[in-house]
Write an enzyme that holds these catalytic residues in place. Structure first.
Site, PDB file in Angstrom:
ATOM      1  N   GLN A   1       0.827  -1.193   0.000  1.00  0.00           N
ATOM      2  CA  GLN A   1       0.000   0.000   0.000  1.00  0.00           C
ATOM      3  C   GLN A   1       0.871   1.256   0.000  1.00  0.00           C
ATOM      4  O   GLN A   1       0.351   2.352  -0.086  1.00  0.00           O
ATOM      5  CB  GLN A   1      -0.881   0.024   1.256  1.00  0.00           C
TER       6      GLN A   1
ATOM      7  N   PHE B   1      -5.926  -4.505   3.216  1.00  0.00           N
ATOM      8  CA  PHE B   1      -6.713  -4.205   4.426  1.00  0.00           C
ATOM      9  C   PHE B   1      -5.899  -3.536   5.530  1.00  0.00           C
ATOM     10  O   PHE B   1      -6.236  -3.631   6.705  1.00  0.00           O
ATOM     11  CB  PHE B   1      -7.381  -5.477   4.968  1.00  0.00           C
TER      12      PHE B   1
ATOM     13  N   GLU C   1       0.443  -1.867   4.637  1.00  0.00           N
ATOM     14  CA  GLU C   1       0.810  -0.460   4.779  1.00  0.00           C
ATOM     15  C   GLU C   1       2.271  -0.356   5.215  1.00  0.00           C
ATOM     16  O   GLU C   1       3.047   0.381   4.632  1.00  0.00           O
ATOM     17  CB  GLU C   1      -0.107   0.230   5.788  1.00  0.00           C
TER      18      GLU C   1
ATOM     19  N   ARG D   1      -6.353   7.075  16.968  1.00  0.00           N
ATOM     20  CA  ARG D   1      -7.650   6.919  16.308  1.00  0.00           C
ATOM     21  C   ARG D   1      -8.634   6.163  17.208  1.00  0.00           C
ATOM     22  O   ARG D   1      -9.831   6.448  17.201  1.00  0.00           O
ATOM     23  CB  ARG D   1      -7.499   6.226  14.950  1.00  0.00           C
TER      24      ARG D   1
ATOM     25  N   ARG E   1      -7.856  -2.047   8.530  1.00  0.00           N
ATOM     26  CA  ARG E   1      -9.147  -1.417   8.212  1.00  0.00           C
ATOM     27  C   ARG E   1      -9.879  -0.895   9.464  1.00  0.00           C
ATOM     28  O   ARG E   1     -10.416  -1.676  10.245  1.00  0.00           O
ATOM     29  CB  ARG E   1     -10.004  -2.451   7.505  1.00  0.00           C
TER      30      ARG E   1
ATOM     31  N   PHE F   1      -8.233   0.987  11.761  1.00  0.00           N
ATOM     32  CA  PHE F   1      -7.040   1.586  12.351  1.00  0.00           C
ATOM     33  C   PHE F   1      -7.267   2.015  13.800  1.00  0.00           C
ATOM     34  O   PHE F   1      -6.982   3.145  14.188  1.00  0.00           O
ATOM     35  CB  PHE F   1      -6.664   2.798  11.484  1.00  0.00           C
TER      36      PHE F   1
ATOM     37  N   ALA G   1      -6.365   4.800   5.404  1.00  0.00           N
ATOM     38  CA  ALA G   1      -7.272   5.746   6.052  1.00  0.00           C
ATOM     39  C   ALA G   1      -8.477   6.076   5.172  1.00  0.00           C
ATOM     40  O   ALA G   1      -9.044   7.154   5.275  1.00  0.00           O
ATOM     41  CB  ALA G   1      -6.528   7.030   6.450  1.00  0.00           C
TER      42      ALA G   1
ATOM     43  N   GLU H   1     -13.044   2.069   5.094  1.00  0.00           N
ATOM     44  CA  GLU H   1     -13.075   1.534   6.452  1.00  0.00           C
ATOM     45  C   GLU H   1     -14.433   1.577   7.156  1.00  0.00           C
ATOM     46  O   GLU H   1     -14.782   0.629   7.870  1.00  0.00           O
ATOM     47  CB  GLU H   1     -12.051   2.282   7.322  1.00  0.00           C
TER      48      GLU H   1
END
Lengths: 505, 778
Positions: free
Chosen positions: B204, B235, B239, B317, B349, B351, B523, B725
């Site tokens: 990603q 997903f 990342e 988050r 997904r 986060f 995100a 997400e």
């Protein structure tokens, strides 16, 4: 004996020799043939991303198209068969044409039309599972689709569009001209390569032998002590792909004449060494819907097409689903060796974890299941996921009654001990008791004397014991007239649960 | 075209751009790329210990094994031994100490995977085992944290709590989740001249891999090019986790001068990579008899694993979603970032948002149970005020952002009516009162999810658009395609801008040589950011074309129009391709970059306040379940969803994201259970032991609708909203419905942890006094 295998790949004849006997179809396709449409998602036959379709002639002469996990299929198992991969759907192959202008096959087109792919990695496997069902003309009716696709995991879509794509395939329609031509070519190529010789694929270090007769099989086994007998490779395949074990010699049951037969033998159904779950299911589940439902749930369509009843027993797994059910049905096992031919009750075969009552030179020649009806047989499979999951606990129960009294009881569990095991104390509690719920409550409490289960990644010891006891209670409710509705079952809907009054608590 | 508009315009259900390739097996993933025959494979040697000192490494037998070309340890890294995304705390290959079972210690570079696997057991590594901290409980007890705990506070939570008429407290434990992208981590490195390296990665975040690879090879960023055509699912799991395989492939290629690839086997993928964080959330809530919540104190402890990875932003988050949709005037959220000797947990997904949200949904549910109210009523009484309420009434989140766009008052009643919530709940409760072994439950839960990276600087994107002289268009942007349909949406945006058919726009692989310094596609921001950047690039080209054509045809540039594949300028009318050709002959530049940076946002990390989110995405779900009290087996019977995607760019793709997100979330909260043993080894490391939803696990009745009146109040790309997400959290309705089913068993609130496996449900039912065999304490 031939030192090469011959099979059909996407309607072209292939001959392969000099390969290590444990070469998997997926590795060969991806690395040697550079056919990379089939994907590896797990390497253990659980995700279905590598699904290809293997066509074989049935005993009755008809053709059956099996969805197969190529990641755990050994090359030698393809002798005489026809393999179709995702790359083969748009071409009729040798002597035939292709679909015009790269047009998609109906099994592909429905997936596009219903937005059935997102990341696309699982998609070829889904398409091939649909293709197998489409060729066979079954598995695409609404209640069957979940089962047809249980062996294909998708992490993106949530499945709804794929199920709708499956439902949109018109199974009963006459195959279009192209597909008819494809099948004709397939059948003629298979006929052309058919032969009756034993084949052996080997690179000089690891061999895979596929004998065609019982004598040949016995001879191969005698000549290569310590050889690994392979049936569907749904377990042995993982020894190679997951444990990197070296199996110098493998001998395959799948090509031996007669090994794939289910036949009546006196008071028993005799299930041969190469009988797949798919084949055996019809006979075993007749009159025993629970057995059918457990078989529907274990493995997947792919695994049931390759995996065998005898293999599921011979490997001695403490959590195989068939052994406890067959033990409750008073099945027997037949072992054959150079100097022996013996039958024993199935429960006696399992001695301890990883240890069975089988001499090194013996093989499992048959499983014998009594033909006697067992109207009070029930089985319950407990797993984290309903479909295609290994059981935390499987309980199988069968009592006989006379009047309102229990005259005999067979209770066996998987997942509760180092082997599939009968519950002697519980059986004793049931035998002779009145057919009332109190008998089952007493038998449930007796299970603590029968089992001291372990905790592992599937369940804790405490839950195993609790749920085993509760299953005994559930069985009691089932056979005393207050059955609890099942949450499992292909095509079960919310409506089924709402409409059915439940048992008492 | 026939005046019917262009094919594949925005707001149409254009199929995924690669759908035809997906179904025919011709879509190329990293392991499918045609490579030279001398390409090598890389296999990682892993630590068997959760925590140990390495006292000796002897890899001579490995190096001498058949087919092994090289063996790599940390000493073979010319540059930095680090593959971490932020803090520099993830060694590529362990040096003195291993910090989790599965950690990469060495790498075998071999001709074939079989040769590498055969050589693996020949490694002789001596370990001196050290005490390991494995669980949240261990870490909290030992004070094992990655950094200081962080507090977010609004109002006067202590006094408000003390002053509230009613109180409850409790704890919920929420398990982690394995991504289970169908395509495992994969990277291919091809060495070039001057020490250059080209990497094809399933990631990603191509830019990050470029930068990390350059650091580890000791070369400038310009020497490394990373390309990503597509991923087989990600997903969040690709990342940061894509760096390790990529850097090892690069090191192997550098060392041998041959192409090399690292493709994780599924079991290795489970053992090596981080997962969704498991959480333990403790809460105290003060409320009134109407269910109005006055104060909540949350303590969130999350298991980060052996290093930071992205845990700081994930924890932030989680804190920013501890309120979900509810305006709670007094709130404190304390976040403990537990350091454990396990895989370094990472983005997944949502986060951290999903775990934060589960916390408050549990609180609301328990409050409703305590008061004997329908939880939906309690939820509605606590919603943030509607977007049309007066400014003075608008709610402010615990982190200080004013909620200006709340539309739950529009969505929830409509969904409740469409799903017949009230009548079904009444029928279910009546059914449960009959006391059967099967109990049913229903729950409606809302989602309010903040859109933008919490870390403000990441909210930027670039794009590159070329228009060739035949009128065909080459589109490139910094986002990556993982199945979410990003490329399709961005191509629709560009096609719309030029008013040409979708197929005229060529989608190309993400490449650090085309668009530099990109942010991860994460995100949910892919379309918001890259769509805007691509639109900007297309508009730059259009405006150059307008000026040229205006002069040529003697009209005002603004009067030059692009519509339905035609360009009109003054009295002239021509096809797009003709217009392009004219511009080319007129020496007009037909290539442009585009750039976008999200406005309005800011975040003060130290004080946990600011406006981290450009806007919120909203949605709600009603789920009905059934469970068998004797076994704990359970299944979803029906789910209805109404979700807000603003004005949809592609309804088919958006519906796909909603359904897929929901089912993935349902898996997280029900069947997906990660189990480590007492030595810290992950025991669920393959699909045979880790159970993601299968086909039959989707809701058999699954009604999913886009909120028709949705329109982003902010100036996003064509007024759409992010969708990646938020829908995952609609699945919290499943957990709450299962809890509802158990509420009928006894008087106590079920206090159900997640995942709600058959085991948890069965044992909870027993605890609540449900039916079953009493076995004493055994």
């Amino acid at each position: 004996m031939r030192d090469r295998i011959t099979f059909v790949l996407n309607n072209q004849v292939e001959q392969v020799s000099g390969l290590a006997g444990d070469t998997t179809l997926l590795n060969w396709l991806r690395q040697t043939k550079r056919l990379t449409g089939s994907k590896e998602g797990c390497g253990e036959g659980d995700c279905g991303a590598c699904t290809v379709v293997v066509a074989r002639r049935r005993a009755d002469g008809g053709m059956r198209w099996h969805p197969v996990n190529a990641c755990i299929q050994f090359m030698g198992m393809l002798e005489g068969a026809s393999v179709t991969t995702i790359e083969g759907l748009q071409s009729a192959g040798a002597g035939g044409g292709g679909l015009p202008d790269g047009q998609l096959h109906p099994c592909q087109q429905v997936m596009v039309g219903h937005h059935g792919s997102q990341c696309g990695f699982c998609t070829p496997g889904f398409v091939m599972s649909l293709f197998a069902a489409w060729c066979n003309g079954d598995g695409l009716a609404a209640p069957d689709i979940d089962t047809t696709l249980a062996g294909n995991l998708c992490r993106c879509t949530g499945y709804r569009p794929i199920v709708e794509a499956a439902a949109a395939l018109e199974v009963r329609a006459i195959p279009p001209q192209f597909e008819r031509q494809r099948r004709e070519i397939e059948a003629s190529l298979m006929a052309a390569i058919a032969h009756d010789e034993t084949v052996c694929l080997s690179d000089g270090r690891r061999s895979f032998t596929a004998p065609t007769s019982l004598e040949g099989f016995a001879q191969s086994y005698a000549q290569t002590p310590g050889a690994t007998i392979v049936s569907g490779a749904t377990d042995v395949g993982l020894w190679v792909t997951k444990q990197n074990r070296h199996l110098p010699n493998m001998i395959w049951t799948g090509r031996v004449r007669g090994f794939d037969r289910v036949e009546r033998s006196g008071a028993h159904w005799r299930i041969g060494p190469a009988v797949t779950h798919e084949t055996a299911m019809t006979t075993l589940a007749d009159g025993r819907p629970d057995l059918g439902e457990v078989m529907r749930r274990f493995g997947s369509t792919q695994v049931r097409a390759s995996g065998t009843v005898c293999g599921n027993i011979a490997n001695g797994s403490p959590i195989g689903d068939l052994p406890p059910m067959l033990i409750a049905l008073a099945a027997e096992i037949e072992l054959v060796g150079p100097a022996s031919n013996r039958r024993l009750p199935l429960e006696s075969f399992f001695i301890d974890y990883g240890r069975q009552d089988r001499e090194a030179d013996e093989f499992v020649a048959a499983i014998l299941v009594p033909v006697t009806p067992t109207p009070l047989f029930r089985a319950y499979k407990i797993s984290k996921r309903f479909d295609q999951d290994i059981s935390a606990v499987l309980g199988a129960f069968s009592v006989t009654v006379s009047g309102r009294r229990i005259t005999s009881a067979r209770v066996a569990f998987g997942g509760m001990a180092a082997t599939p095991k009968r519950a002697a104390a519980a059986e004793a509690a049931l035998t002779g008791a009145a057919l009332e719920i109190s008998a089952f409550e007493a038998a449930a409490a007796a299970l603590t004397a029968d089992f001291t289960p372990i905790s592992d990644m599937r369940a804790s010891a405490g839950y195993r014991l609790q749920v085993a006891a509760n299953l005994m209670l559930k069985y009691g409710l089932d056979v005393t007239g207050a059955p609890v509705p099942r949450l499992t079952g292909a095509g079960l809907s919310a409506h089924d649960l709402r409409a059915t009054p439940t048992g008492t608590g | 075209m026939a005046g019917k508009g262009i094919a594949g315009d925005i707001r149409t259900a254009r199929e995924h751009d690669s759908a035809h390739k997906h179904v025919s097996g011709t879509a190329v993933y990293v392991d499918d790329i045609r490579v030279p025959d001398d390409t090598l494979v890389v296999l990682i040697g892993q630590s068997p210990h959760a925590h140990a000192r390495i006292t000796g490494i002897d890899l001579s037998a490995v190096a001498a094994a058949d087919g092994v070309v090289a063996v790599l340890t940390h000493a073979d890294i010319p540059g930095r031994n680090d593959c971490s995304p932020v803090y520099g705390d993830d060694p590529i290959l362990a040096e003195d100490v291993v910090s989790y079972a599965g950690q990469a210690v060495f790498a075998i570079v071999a001709e074939t995977m079989r040769a590498a696997r055969d050589a693996l057991p020949l490694a002789k590594i001596d370990y001196d085992p050290l005490a390991a901290v494995l669980t949240i409980e261990d870490a909290m007890r030992a004070g094992s944290w990655l950094g200081p705990s962080v507090t977010m506070e609004s109002g006067s939570p202590d006094s408000a709590l003390a002053g509230a008429p009613l109180h409850l407290s409790g704890r919920i434990e929420i398990g982690g989740q394995e991504h289970f992208y169908l395509e495992g981590q994969a990277a291919l490195a091809i060495p070039g001249e001057d020490g250059d390296m080209t990497l094809h990665c399933s990631t990603q975040h191509p830019s990050e891999i470029q930068h990390k690879a350059a650091d580890c090879l000791g070369v400038p960023n310009h020497a490394v090019t990373v390309e990503t055509r597509r991923m087989g699912g990600a997903f969040g799991g690709k990342e940061s986790q894509g760096s390790l395989p990529a850097l090892l492939a690069a090191l192997a290629a550098r060392r041998t001068g041959r192409p090399a690839k690292t493709v994780y086997d599924r079991d290795d993928d489970f053992m090596l990579t981080g997962k969704r964080h498991d959480f333990r959330i403790d809460y105290d809530v003060g409320f009134d008899s109407e269910g109005r919540i006055q104060a909540v104190l949350f303590e969130q402890a999350l298991r980060c694993g052996m290093s930071w990875d992205l845990s700081e932003a994930i924890a932030a988050r989680a804190m920013c979603h501890a309120d979900n949709a509810y305006h709670i005037p007094h709130m404190r959220v304390v976040s403990h970032r537990c350091r454990t000797h396990t895989q370094s947990n990472t983005a997944f997904r949502g986060f951290g948002g999903p775990q934060g949200m589960v916390g408050i949904e549990r609180v609301i549910d328990q409050v409703a149970h305590h008061l004997g109210l329908d939880p939906l009523v309690v939820r509605q009484r606590n919603f943030y005020p509607h977007k049309f309420s007066a400014g003075t009434v608008k709610g402010r989140t615990p982190y200080g952002q004013v909620v200006e766009d709340c539309i739950l008052q529009d969505i929830v009643p409509r969904l409740a009516a469409d799903a017949d919530y009230e009548a079904r709940r009444a029928e279910i409760e009546a059914f449960n009162r009959t006391g059967g072994m099967i109990r049913r439950g229903i729950a409606l839960t809302p989602v309010k999810f903040g859109i933008s990276f919490n870390t403000t600087f990441l909210n930027q994107a670039g794009a590159l658009v070329h228009v060739y002289s035949d009128g065909s268009v080459h589109l490139n942007h910094g986002g990556t395609e993982m199945g979410q349909g990003l490329n399709t949406k961005v191509a629709q945006i560009v096609a719309h801008e030029f008013q040409i058919d979708f197929d005229v726009v060529k989608i190309t692989a993400t490449n650090t040589g085309k668009v530099p310094n990109t942010s991860a596609t994460a995100a949910s921001s892919g379309t918001d950011l890259n769509g805007m950047a691509a639109q900007a690039a297309a508009r730059t080209i259009k405006s150059r074309m307008r000026e040229f054509l205006a002069e040529q045809h003697q009209c005002m540039p603004d009067s030059v129009t692009f519509a339905n594949g035609r360009v009109r300028a003054g009295g002239a009318q021509m096809s797009f391709a003709e217009a392009v050709k004219a511009c080319y002959l007129g020496r007009i530049s037909l290539s442009a970059t585009g750039f976008y940076a999200t406005p309005k946002i800011h975040w003060d990390k130290a004080r946990s306040c600011g406006r981290p989110f450009y806007y919120y995405a909203y949605g709600a779900a009603v789920t009905e379940v059934a469970t068998d009290l004797l076994t704990g087996e359970n299944r979803i019977l029906r789910t209805d969803i109404l979700h807000d995607v603003g004005r949809s760019l592609n309804p088919a793709i958006d519906i796909g994201q909603i359904e897929g997100g929901f089912v993935q979330g349902a898996g997280w909260l029900t069947t997906e259970e990660l189990v480590w043993d007492e030595a810290g080894r992950l025991r669920t490391h393959a699909p045979s032991t880790y159970k993601i939803p299968a086909c039959a696990d989707r809701p058999p009745v699954f009604n999913v609708a886009l909120f028709d009146d949705g329109e982003n109040t902010e100036d996003t790309i064509h007024k759409s909203k992010a969708v990646g997400e938020p829908p995952l959290m609609l699945a919290i309705s499943v957990l709450m419905a299962l809890s509802h089913a158990l509420e009928s068993v006894g008087d106590d609130y079920p206090m159900l942890d997640a995942p709600a496996t058959p085991e948890r449900l069965c044992l909870a039912a027993r605890r609540l006094g449900g039916p079953g065999i009493a076995l004493g304490d055994k």
